[in-house]
Motif scaffolding. Structure first.
Motif: not given
Length: 358
Positions: A189-214
């Motif tokens: 259902t999305g991604v949890a961030l360890a840190s958000a330097p832009d002061d945005g949300e640390t829980i990113v809800r998404a209908d779809a998540t793409v893992l493209a982390a090489g």
């Protein structure tokens, strides 16, 4: 539909662009600088001959389509951003070994290419030197793929990032460190961030998540339930940049594990190694010797070029490229391309977008 894309390399950026152009709201999550890993370290060969790992007609045809997609794509990027990504058709001359499995493999690739209606041929050294005069007079025989092309990967990433930056339905979050993929029940259902330097949300809800982390794809927590996640590990590749003044080499050359990719402005990228040493970033003397021995044996004039830079990149090695739907609903793969991430980027992005959006 909201889609989170983990990873800002060429695969992640291309996928984000393909999704956004089809109307999705995209959040691109990159922990460092977009394209700062394997994408910018690559030589940028778009090879449907020399770069193919398998000799099957289906796989070679796939690489041909991936290579040919670049002509229109790079023109679109130039039109939208004003950035020239260095696309040009320069052809590849592949030095054939005298005997052995590698020679038989290349000969099969040439045969399949011709059956598919592609231009590919075997040349003696005299014919090859008519195409590329810088070749050694006794370099042997060659497989020639005249329609293979190249791009400048750092410029490609800059163009993709610039294009994404102009799109209102794309949010790029740079410095976003992924803590884990969110799993609720059997669904991502999305991604949890360890840190958000832009002061945005640390829980990113998404209908779809793409893992493209090489090469870091297998390190993302929360993947234990993905039975189809083949382990992705880093394959270090070392690259040398030479500079010819004036430029002389015009054609891409492959000689065993060594290659030379002339950029047309005097720069020549020479590589590369395949080393399973974890994430160690050293440039080693032995690797540089092997790379330069292979390239200079095929192109003696490069011995007089200036050595202007060296670097390493980590290719994402897996049993097979992981593209499209995963075994976990809501989670999609875009990783494991090993040495083919640049050439397959556009086709991979379109396939993932089609899998998510239909």
């Amino acid at each position: 539909m909201r889609v989170a894309v983990i990873g800002g390399g060429v695969i992640g950026c291309a996928t984000a662009l393909a999704l956004a152009k089809r109307g999705a709201d995209v959040v691109l999550l990159e922990r460092a600088v977009p394209g700062s890993e394997a994408s910018s370290a690559a030589a940028g060969m778009l090879g449907a001959g020399a770069e193919v790992e398998e000799e099957s007609p289906e796989r070679i045809s796939y690489f041909v389509r991936a290579r040919d997609a670049y002509a229109e794509w790079t023109e679109e990027l130039r039109r939208e951003t004003g950035i020239d990504v260095g696309y040009r058709v320069s052809g590849i001359l592949h030095v054939l070994p005298d005997s052995g499995e590698e020679r038989e493999k290349i000969l099969r690739i040439v045969s399949v290419q011709r059956e598919l209606g592609q231009r590919a041929e075997i040349l003696d050294v005299a014919a090859a030197r008519e195409i590329e005069p810088e070749l050694a007079p006794k370099a042997g025989t060659f497989a020639y793929f005249p329609d293979d092309s190249q791009v400048d990967p750092p410029a490609l990433v800059r163009a993709l990032v610039a294009h994404l930056g102009k799109m209102r339905n794309v949010t790029m979050r740079i410095g976003a460190v992924v803590e884990r993929v969110l799993l609720e029940g059997d669904r991502c259902t999305g991604v949890a961030l360890a840190s958000a330097p832009d002061d945005g949300e640390t829980i990113v809800r998404a209908d779809a998540t793409v893992l493209a982390a090489g090469s870091w794809s297998s390190l993302i927590p929360g993947m234990a339930g993905a039975a189809d996640l083949s382990p992705v590990r880093p394959a270090r590749g070392q690259v040398v940049q030479l500079e010819e003044r004036p430029p002389r080499l015009r054609t891409m050359i492959v000689n065993g594990h060594a290659y030379a990719v002339p950029r047309g402005d005097g720069r020549v990228y020479c590589g590369s190694t395949v080393e399973f040493v974890g994430y160690r970033r050293e440039v080693t003397a032995g690797a540089l010797r092997d790379i330069l021995d292979g390239t200079i044996a095929a192109v003696p004039g490069l011995a007089h070029a200036a050595l202007s830079a060296t670097w390493v990149g980590f290719r994402p090695h897996a049993d097979r490229p992981l593209v499209g739907r995963s075994s976990i609903p809501g989670l999609f793969w875009g990783t494991g391309h090993y040495r083919s991430g640049i050439v397959l980027a556009k086709l991979t992005a379109d396939e993932i977008a089609q899998s998510i959006l239909g």
